[in-house]
Design an enzyme around this catalytic site. Sequence first.
Site, PDB file in Angstrom:
ATOM      1  N   PHE A  81      44.057  26.153  23.922  1.00  0.00           N
ATOM      2  CA  PHE A  81      44.484  27.538  23.681  1.00  0.00           C
ATOM      3  C   PHE A  81      45.985  27.662  23.406  1.00  0.00           C
ATOM      4  O   PHE A  81      46.503  28.769  23.273  1.00  0.00           O
ATOM      5  CB  PHE A  81      44.099  28.427  24.867  1.00  0.00           C
ATOM      6  CG  PHE A  81      44.645  27.974  26.205  1.00  0.00           C
ATOM      7  CD1 PHE A  81      45.969  28.223  26.559  1.00  0.00           C
ATOM      8  CD2 PHE A  81      43.844  27.299  27.102  1.00  0.00           C
ATOM      9  CE1 PHE A  81      46.481  27.807  27.779  1.00  0.00           C
ATOM     10  CE2 PHE A  81      44.354  26.882  28.334  1.00  0.00           C
ATOM     11  CZ  PHE A  81      45.673  27.136  28.663  1.00  0.00           C
TER      12      PHE A  81
ATOM     13  N   ASN B 224      46.429  38.477  29.489  1.00  0.00           N
ATOM     14  CA  ASN B 224      46.241  38.835  30.897  1.00  0.00           C
ATOM     15  C   ASN B 224      47.477  39.473  31.535  1.00  0.00           C
ATOM     16  O   ASN B 224      47.686  39.364  32.740  1.00  0.00           O
ATOM     17  CB  ASN B 224      45.727  37.627  31.686  1.00  0.00           C
ATOM     18  CG  ASN B 224      46.657  36.437  31.594  1.00  0.00           C
ATOM     19  OD1 ASN B 224      47.740  36.541  31.025  1.00  0.00           O
ATOM     20  ND2 ASN B 224      46.247  35.328  32.173  1.00  0.00           N
TER      21      ASN B 224
ATOM     22  N   HIS C 121      52.792  36.988  33.545  1.00  0.00           N
ATOM     23  CA  HIS C 121      53.020  35.587  33.918  1.00  0.00           C
ATOM     24  C   HIS C 121      53.718  35.568  35.264  1.00  0.00           C
ATOM     25  O   HIS C 121      54.543  36.441  35.549  1.00  0.00           O
ATOM     26  CB  HIS C 121      53.925  34.886  32.890  1.00  0.00           C
ATOM     27  CG  HIS C 121      54.447  33.564  33.395  1.00  0.00           C
ATOM     28  ND1 HIS C 121      53.704  32.403  33.306  1.00  0.00           N
ATOM     29  CD2 HIS C 121      55.589  33.239  34.066  1.00  0.00           C
ATOM     30  CE1 HIS C 121      54.396  31.415  33.890  1.00  0.00           C
ATOM     31  NE2 HIS C 121      55.535  31.892  34.344  1.00  0.00           N
TER      32      HIS C 121
HETATM   33  P1  ADP Z   1      48.376  31.437  34.973  1.00  0.00           P
HETATM   34  O1  ADP Z   1      49.078  32.351  33.992  1.00  0.00           O
HETATM   35  O2  ADP Z   1      47.446  32.222  35.861  1.00  0.00           O
HETATM   36  O3  ADP Z   1      49.328  30.559  35.746  1.00  0.00           O
HETATM   37  P2  ADP Z   1      47.692  29.063  33.398  1.00  0.00           P
HETATM   38  O4  ADP Z   1      49.030  28.535  33.781  1.00  0.00           O
HETATM   39  O5  ADP Z   1      46.495  28.210  33.648  1.00  0.00           O
HETATM   40  O6  ADP Z   1      47.408  30.483  34.121  1.00  0.00           O
HETATM   41  O7  ADP Z   1      47.673  29.435  31.854  1.00  0.00           O
HETATM   42  C1  ADP Z   1      48.800  30.006  31.237  1.00  0.00           C
HETATM   43  C2  ADP Z   1      48.352  31.124  30.334  1.00  0.00           C
HETATM   44  O8  ADP Z   1      47.574  30.577  29.261  1.00  0.00           O
HETATM   45  C3  ADP Z   1      47.403  32.148  30.975  1.00  0.00           C
HETATM   46  O9  ADP Z   1      48.063  33.131  31.752  1.00  0.00           O
HETATM   47  C4  ADP Z   1      46.737  32.731  29.746  1.00  0.00           C
HETATM   48  O10 ADP Z   1      47.592  33.671  29.075  1.00  0.00           O
HETATM   49  C5  ADP Z   1      46.574  31.500  28.868  1.00  0.00           C
HETATM   50  N1  ADP Z   1      45.247  30.877  29.083  1.00  0.00           N
HETATM   51  C6  ADP Z   1      44.844  30.161  30.151  1.00  0.00           C
HETATM   52  N2  ADP Z   1      43.572  29.736  30.013  1.00  0.00           N
HETATM   53  C7  ADP Z   1      43.151  30.208  28.806  1.00  0.00           C
HETATM   54  C8  ADP Z   1      41.926  30.113  28.063  1.00  0.00           C
HETATM   55  N3  ADP Z   1      40.874  29.449  28.552  1.00  0.00           N
HETATM   56  N4  ADP Z   1      41.865  30.717  26.852  1.00  0.00           N
HETATM   57  C9  ADP Z   1      42.943  31.382  26.343  1.00  0.00           C
HETATM   58  N5  ADP Z   1      44.121  31.504  26.979  1.00  0.00           N
HETATM   59  C10 ADP Z   1      44.235  30.930  28.193  1.00  0.00           C
HETATM   60 MG    MG Z   2      50.579  29.058  35.074  1.00  0.00          MG
END
Ligand code: ADP
Ligand code: MG
Length: 140
Positions: A59, A114, A117
Amino acid sequence: MAVERTLSIIKPDATEKNLTGKINAKFEEAGLRIVAQKRLHLTKAQAGKFYEVHKERGFYDELCEFMSRSPVVAQVLEGEGAVAKNREVMGATNPAEADEGTIRKLFADSIGENSVHGSDSAENAAIEIAYFFAGTEIVG
Ligand code: ADP
Ligand code: MG
């Protein structure tokens, strides 16, 4: 628990929907203080550098496109256990799995878009804060 600082970003989906104030109210209600804040429109390259740790993930390109689509608000949150507290207020990465009342449950559209961050450790918080702010721009 020690007073910590963490990096927060209000993402493009949320700034597009004019949710900056509503999201920041959630942080403040949880006892986090906004001690630095700036609105900026990231280039795709800047977003790519920030999320470099995810560059092997499927992604990554979509994430960099999304993060450079509209302005973001980068901010430093300060408080007791701020790294974990911010993650708690944010909710799970996938809004469908986020607890009731969390920012992602309330406002986010999808696992990619979402709304917020938050740094995942004190060590990464220090690196991420330095990516956006000079020490003199953080006023606790
Ligand atoms: P977080 O923001 O909860 O720490 P991650 O560090 O795993 O999550 O991922 C960074 C960002 O990448 C996420 O907040 C989201 O915007 C994007 N992301 C994560 N997983 C996916 C996915 N399966 N498909 C699309 N975008 C994703
Ligand atoms: Mg993260």
